[in-house]
Structures are given as structure tokens and as C-alpha cells.
Motif scaffolding. Structure first.
Motif, short mmCIF file in Angstrom:
data_model
loop_
_atom_site.label_atom_id
_atom_site.label_comp_id
_atom_site.label_asym_id
_atom_site.label_seq_id
_atom_site.Cartn_x
_atom_site.Cartn_y
_atom_site.Cartn_z
N GLY A 110 -5.76 25.50 -7.93
CA GLY A 110 -6.03 26.94 -7.90
C GLY A 110 -5.67 27.51 -6.52
O GLY A 110 -5.98 26.89 -5.50
N VAL A 111 -5.04 28.67 -6.51
CA VAL A 111 -4.66 29.28 -5.23
C VAL A 111 -5.92 29.64 -4.42
O VAL A 111 -5.94 29.53 -3.20
CB VAL A 111 -3.75 30.52 -5.46
CG1 VAL A 111 -3.68 31.40 -4.23
CG2 VAL A 111 -2.35 30.05 -5.83
N ALA A 112 -6.98 30.04 -5.12
CA ALA A 112 -8.23 30.35 -4.42
C ALA A 112 -8.90 29.04 -4.00
O ALA A 112 -9.21 28.19 -4.83
CB ALA A 112 -9.14 31.14 -5.34
N ALA A 113 -9.10 28.90 -2.69
CA ALA A 113 -9.71 27.67 -2.18
C ALA A 113 -11.20 27.63 -2.55
O ALA A 113 -11.93 28.59 -2.31
CB ALA A 113 -9.54 27.62 -0.67
N THR A 114 -11.63 26.55 -3.16
CA THR A 114 -13.05 26.39 -3.48
C THR A 114 -13.54 25.03 -2.97
O THR A 114 -14.24 24.96 -1.96
CB THR A 114 -13.31 26.52 -5.00
OG1 THR A 114 -12.44 25.62 -5.70
CG2 THR A 114 -13.10 27.93 -5.47
N CYS B 237 -6.72 30.18 9.26
CA CYS B 237 -6.46 31.41 8.49
C CYS B 237 -7.30 31.40 7.21
O CYS B 237 -7.64 30.33 6.69
CB CYS B 237 -4.99 31.47 8.04
SG CYS B 237 -3.81 31.29 9.36
N GLY B 238 -7.58 32.58 6.70
CA GLY B 238 -8.19 32.73 5.37
C GLY B 238 -9.50 31.98 5.22
O GLY B 238 -10.40 32.05 6.08
N THR B 239 -9.61 31.27 4.13
CA THR B 239 -10.84 30.53 3.84
C THR B 239 -11.13 29.48 4.92
O THR B 239 -12.29 29.23 5.26
CB THR B 239 -10.73 29.89 2.43
OG1 THR B 239 -10.85 30.96 1.48
CG2 THR B 239 -11.79 28.86 2.18
N SER B 240 -10.09 28.88 5.47
CA SER B 240 -10.31 27.88 6.53
C SER B 240 -10.94 28.55 7.75
O SER B 240 -11.73 27.93 8.47
CB SER B 240 -8.98 27.22 6.92
OG SER B 240 -8.46 26.52 5.81
O1 M6R Z 1 -3.89 25.71 3.78
P1 M6R Z 1 -4.78 26.58 4.67
O2 M6R Z 1 -6.20 26.15 4.64
O3 M6R Z 1 -4.24 26.69 6.06
O4 M6R Z 1 -4.68 28.02 4.03
C1 M6R Z 1 -5.20 29.14 4.69
C2 M6R Z 1 -5.24 30.35 3.79
O5 M6R Z 1 -3.94 30.74 3.42
C3 M6R Z 1 -6.07 30.11 2.53
O6 M6R Z 1 -7.36 29.70 2.85
C4 M6R Z 1 -6.15 31.36 1.66
O7 M6R Z 1 -6.89 32.35 2.33
C5 M6R Z 1 -6.75 31.00 0.30
N1 M6R Z 1 -5.95 31.50 -0.77
C6 M6R Z 1 -8.17 31.47 0.14
O8 M6R Z 1 -8.68 31.23 -1.11
#
Ligand code: M6R
Length: 376
Positions: A164-168, A59-62
Motif C-alpha cells: 500500500g502506498v500509505a505507510a502503516t 519525509c512524510g510518515t517517516s
Molecule cells: O520511503 P520513505 O519512508 O522515505 O518515504 C517517505 C514518504 O514519501 C512516505 O512516508 C509518504 O509520506 C507515505 N506515502 C505516507 O503514507
């Protein structure tokens, strides 16, 4: 704590060279011994034997990291690879395939949709003939997480704790895991020569100092741009090939922390509809790095410029006709196209950060978001 940085996100962006160094040390062996594989993931041959297909759920950044991974695996190891949103795959899985590796990517190891998709895949393969049995691999920053308990094999990403909530930095760490996985597969299947493999690994070894250079040169450039874009309402990010997922990631970073509407597109798709959005109020960030799609991205950027969009180029090309079409440059070093995503994402992280900070927002804790999403 924040070690002098205003926010954890900025500190974590600056930790990325160290994350790449730690990953290089863990995943790759010294290249002197030709009897030893240059890649050291500790994964058993049984996971790879007769492999026909790979499915990745995330999901998301992953999910964005997985899209880069798909490109690497297909181009280097020649294995057909599909990337799925975990929340979609669960309810509409691909038909069962034989000799399939299933990879779950989640930095937290706790994302409910990703865990549920893996559980579903495992269950539907139970009791089937051996070639349909689930071969499961997890890529996570938390090997002690629920994912760690669920799958028999793990590639640990080495980002350290991300606040940070935003994954970097966890994104950069996931990219490193995918380089290692794709190269490991390529080595075992002998789909690329050892010389080429060594060349790629040596290229990766240069990345930490290239990220350092990018950070040093772009901090003030992105801050200046942020000043101009603090009130902008829409942004478009363009990339192609291996950098299309980076356009998606740049757009996600911007929207989640600055609340500005942003979309990432494969540059060639613009003319099939989205170009109608463009005018002088909609800036376009284009990732234009030399390689297989460079000229195409430049000509797609020209099309955007013709609609009066302000064009920002993430590119190593500083002069000449191509560079002149950009109103602003966010320069990155010129590296092998396969390695370019890991550099191209850095200015996009900084741009998102500085725009959000300029707008006075809570960068580390954006509204409506949690660090790990444990509900489906
Ligand atoms: O912990 P995860 O890598 O599974 O999380 C997936 C997404 O919820 C996560 O990447 C989300 O999109 C981030 N806030 C992006 O910055």
C-alpha cells in the motif's frame, strides 16, 4: 496475496501486531541477566560517545515517526534532538555542531530528499576536526537500499514488504526502532534506572495483544463512522506531546487516500487561529490519553465542541465527564503515555482506510502518489 482482505493497506494494518512482535524479539534481550544490556541494536559505542546532539532527517510518515523518536530520546536519554524535513534541511542546514549523530529515516531507503540531505551533511563535515565528523545512522526497512550503502550503521525495521502506498506497518516498525534507540541511549548514559527501563520494555511486550484488541473492537466502529463521513470535506486531528505527531499522521493518512482535506494540530494551538475553521461541518478527532497533557487535551476538545464540531475521541476513558464530551469514542487501552502513540495511530489508520474504501477510491494506489519518491 491479500489473504482475504479487500486491500493491501487493510492487510498491512492487521499485520502490525506481528511487526511489533518481530521487533521486540530482534531489539530486546531477555531481561534475566543484569550484566547484559536489555537492548540489542548492535551499534558501536563510538557512535554514541560524548554525544551532544542528534539531527534526524526524513519525509512524510517517516518524519512523523522521527517526531515521536525525538520525544522519546529527549525524555529518556536527555539528548537534544532536532527533526528536519529532508527537503528543507538540504538547503538550510543547522549550524555545524560537534559530537552530533545524524539519523536518516526512510522505510524505502530510496527517498531522494533524505539521501541528498545525508550526503550534504556528510560532505560538509569532511576534513573538519574529529569532533565534527559525521556520525551517520540509517533507519530503514530495506537495508539493501541506497541508504544502506550510504551509511555505516543501520537499524533495520522489520515490517516486511509494504505494498500500500500509505505507510502503516512500516510506521509502527519505525516507532519500535525509536523505542529501541532511545532506550539504548538511556541505558548507556544511565539517564533512567534499570527498573524503569525494564518496565518500559515489559510495557512494549504487551503492545501486540493491545493492537489486536484495538483492531478487533474498532473495525466495525470505524466502518460505521466512515459511512457518516464519506462526504465530509474537512477534518481536524488534535494531539499533544508525544501524540501530536500521531495527529499529523492521522491527517496525512486521511488526505492521501481519501482526498479529504485534513490537518493535524497540537491541540493547544487551536485557539491561535485554526479554531476559526470549526463549525458543525468540521469533525475533530482528538487523541486524549491519560498522562501529562490529558486534561489539557480535554479542555481543548471542549473548546472545539463549543463551536459545534462533532468530536471523536481516541481515548481509553469510557465514562465520566471527560468521555461524555465526545460524540463518538474510538477506545484504545490505557498504557504508559510513552507507549500510547503506537496504539493511538491504529484507529486513525482504520478510519482513513474505511473512509477511502467507502468513497470507492483506489486505496492502495492513490492518485498522484508513488510508494517511493525518487525525485528531489
Ligand atoms: O520511503 P520513505 O519512508 O522515505 O518515504 C517517505 C514518504 O514519501 C512516505 O512516508 C509518504 O509520506 C507515505 N506515502 C505516507 O503514507
Amino acid at each position: 496475496e491479500k489473504q482475504g482482505f479487500k486491500h493491501f493497506m487493510l492487510k498491512e494494518i492487521h499485520e502490525q501486531p506481528g511487526v511489533v512482535r518481530a521487533s521486540l524479539e530482534a531489539y530486546f534481550n531477555n531481561l534475566g541477566d543484569s550484566n547484559q544490556s536489555p537492548i540489542n541494536l548492535g551499534l558501536p559505542e563510538s557512535l554514541y560517545a560524548d554525544l551532544e546532539q542528534i539531527h534526524i532527517v526524513a519525509c512524510g510518515t517517516s518524519w512523523h515517526a522521527a517526531l515521536v523518536g525525538k520525544h522519546l530520546i529527549e525524555q529518556l536519554a536527555g539528548i537534544s534532538t532536532q527533526v528536519h524535513y529532508a527537503s528543507e534541511y538540504r538547503y538550510a542546514p543547522s549550524p555545524l555542531t560537534a559530537n552530533t549523530l545524524i539519523v536518516g529515516v526512510t522505510q524505502s531507503g530510496e527517498t531522494a530528499d533524505t539521501l541528498a540531505a545525508l550526503a550534504m551533511e556528510k560532505e560538509r563535515r569532511q576534513g573538519k576536526e574529529p569532533k565534527y565528523q559525521a556520525r551517520l545512522l540509517g533507519i530503514t526497512n530495506r537495508p539493501e537500499s541506497s541508504l544502506g550503502h550510504m551509511v555505516p550503521h543501520i537499524i533495520s525495521t522489520l515490517a516486511g514488504i509494504e505494498i500500500g502506498v500509505a505507510a502503516t506497518k512500516t510506521f509502527i516498525a519505525q516507532l519500535m526502532a525509536f523505542y529501541a534507540l532511545a532506550l539504548d541511549l538511556a541505558y548507556r548514559r544511565q539517564t533512567v534506572s534499570l527498573d524503569k527501563l525494564v518496565e518500559i520494555i515489559n510495557g512494549l511486550r504487551q503492545i501486540p495483544k493491545e493492537i489486536e484488541a484495538t483492531l478487533a473492537s474498532q473495525e466495525s466502529l470505524t466502518e460505521q463512522l466512515a459511512h457518516e463521513f464519506a462526504e465530509t470535506q474537512d477534518f481536524i486531528f488534535l494531539g499533544r506531546g508525544i501524540n501530536f505527531p500521531i495527529a499529523l499522521e492521522g491527517a496525512l493518512k486521511l488526505k492521501e487516500i481519501s482526498y479529504i482535506h485534513a490537518e493535524g494540530y497540537p491541540a493547544g494551538e487551536m485557539k491561535h487561529g485554526p479554531i476559526a475553521l470549526l463549525d458543525a461541518k468540521v469533525p475533530v478527532v482528538a487523541i486524549a490519553v491519560p498522562g501529562s497533557v490529558y486534561e489539557k487535551v480535554i479542555s481543548n476538545s471542549q473548546e472545539a465542541k463549543a463551536r459545534d464540531s462533532r468530536l471523536i475521541g481516541v481515548t481509553p476513558v469510557k465514562d465520566g465527564e471527560a468521555a461524555e464530551i465526545f460524540n463518538d469514542l474510538l477506545p484504545v487501552s490505557n498504557v504508559d503515555e510513552l507507549l500510547s502513540p503506537i496504539l493511538a495511530v491504529v484507529p486513525l489508520q482504520l478510519l482513513a482506510y474505511h473512509i477511502a474504501a467507502r468513497r470507492g477510491l483506489d486505496v492502495d494506489q492513490p492518485r498522484n502518489l508513488a510508494k517511493s519518491v525518487t525525485v528531489e
